[in-house]
Design a protein around this motif. Sequence first.
Motif, short mmCIF file in Angstrom:
data_model
loop_
_atom_site.label_atom_id
_atom_site.label_comp_id
_atom_site.label_asym_id
_atom_site.label_seq_id
_atom_site.Cartn_x
_atom_site.Cartn_y
_atom_site.Cartn_z
N THR A 38 0.56 -14.47 22.66
CA THR A 38 1.80 -14.95 23.26
C THR A 38 2.98 -14.31 22.54
O THR A 38 3.10 -14.41 21.33
N PHE A 39 3.81 -13.63 23.31
CA PHE A 39 5.04 -13.02 22.79
C PHE A 39 6.19 -13.95 23.17
O PHE A 39 6.57 -14.03 24.34
N ASP A 40 6.72 -14.68 22.19
CA ASP A 40 7.80 -15.65 22.44
C ASP A 40 9.07 -15.16 21.77
O ASP A 40 9.09 -14.92 20.57
N PHE A 41 10.16 -15.06 22.55
CA PHE A 41 11.36 -14.46 21.97
C PHE A 41 12.62 -14.84 22.74
O PHE A 41 12.58 -15.27 23.89
N VAL A 42 13.73 -14.69 22.04
CA VAL A 42 15.06 -14.78 22.63
C VAL A 42 15.70 -13.40 22.48
O VAL A 42 15.85 -12.90 21.36
N PRO A 43 16.05 -12.73 23.58
CA PRO A 43 16.71 -11.42 23.47
C PRO A 43 18.12 -11.58 22.93
O PRO A 43 18.87 -12.47 23.37
N VAL B 122 4.95 -11.88 18.37
CA VAL B 122 3.66 -12.31 18.89
C VAL B 122 2.97 -13.34 17.98
O VAL B 122 3.13 -13.34 16.76
N THR B 123 2.22 -14.22 18.62
CA THR B 123 1.23 -15.07 17.95
C THR B 123 -0.09 -14.83 18.66
O THR B 123 -0.13 -14.89 19.89
N MET C 166 2.21 -11.26 13.40
CA MET C 166 2.49 -10.01 12.68
C MET C 166 3.22 -10.30 11.38
O MET C 166 3.94 -11.31 11.26
N PRO C 167 3.08 -9.43 10.38
CA PRO C 167 3.77 -9.63 9.11
C PRO C 167 5.29 -9.71 9.24
O PRO C 167 5.94 -10.42 8.48
N ASP C 168 5.87 -9.00 10.22
CA ASP C 168 7.32 -9.02 10.42
C ASP C 168 7.71 -10.05 11.46
O ASP C 168 8.69 -9.89 12.19
N PHE C 169 6.94 -11.14 11.52
CA PHE C 169 7.14 -12.29 12.41
C PHE C 169 8.61 -12.57 12.68
O PHE C 169 9.43 -12.66 11.77
N ASN C 170 8.96 -12.71 13.97
CA ASN C 170 10.36 -12.95 14.34
C ASN C 170 10.43 -13.75 15.63
O ASN C 170 9.45 -13.85 16.37
#
Length: 352
Positions: A176-181, A57-58, A68-72
Amino acid sequence: MIFETAIEKVIEKISFSELDYQTCISDVKYIVDALDAASKNKSTFFSNIFAELGSTVTFMKGNAIDSMPDFNYFLPFKMPLKMKPIFYVNNRKSLLRLKCKEKHVLVEDGFVSAECFHVLLSKHVKNILEETKTIECSGRVYKLSWHMRKMENQIFAYNIKADQVNADEQDPIIMTFDFVPVFKFLMYETPLPNSVADNVEGARYWIICSAFIQDEISIFSKVTPYWQMLKPAQKDKARNTVRLIKAIAKKHHEEHFLEVCSSKSEIFWRIQELGEAYNNYSQPIFFLEIYARIINNIITRFRPFLNLTKSFKFLKPFDDVLHINEFLKTLQMNREIDMNVVLPIFGLPNEI
């Protein structure tokens, strides 16, 4: 003031107050827990897809932007199947197939289908978001939406957005939750063969993304993320780069070109390319390089239309993006910088 110090001050000024930061952290957890519970209620092989969603998330409120501190960027997902990786597809050691003897909707001719995975995953995400259109956290109401986009490297990226819609809120929170599964394999459970192992000493896991190559629907691509080796201060350099680019996009209404998902993609793959050399990059230099790479992607993608920006309003922001890129490079070369020139670029009020 030198450019490096100016960027540090910008980062400081787009930081949250402790109270607002804790509010966002709490709401992120609440939203993730709600989506995770809704997903698990489906009782499908995608049930755990949202378990680690919070790390992607951002969040933003007014001029403040953070994560978040565990930014990914990668969202690890463990498949409930026994799969055996088969490497050296098309004589490329990064490509593989996942052999599976089980009868499963994702398995075609004995191999896991990357195409089928994304079709069914997007359907699963769509169902969850259609059923969970709004979420309330301590009186704050968030409206949820989502979309999926295909990256140039054949990887599918997802975006889930949560907009605070309280009518009386002057500075609503936007998440915004931006991710690649990705499929995650622990080294001690599924070690990589020496012939394909990356030179990442101490790596705890490796992942695979889809890789649709030559119409092969069962091919995946292996990555041993260098990200897992980074210390918190090194991860903060990446987090801050996303924050800076997001601030520019918000100020100049250029989300269409500089969306955070694109920024995160450039950041993670660039860190992967650099390896230990990433340590040699200062915060401002890394930010400028990522921003320049995004600009290059825009030019490559929209070059046939650039001379038509006067006719096509949706391309008009490109003019501002290109101007800002050149202006930032000019500022970097100057030893004395006026903060009142820098702050407006990032949507911040001038100093008194």
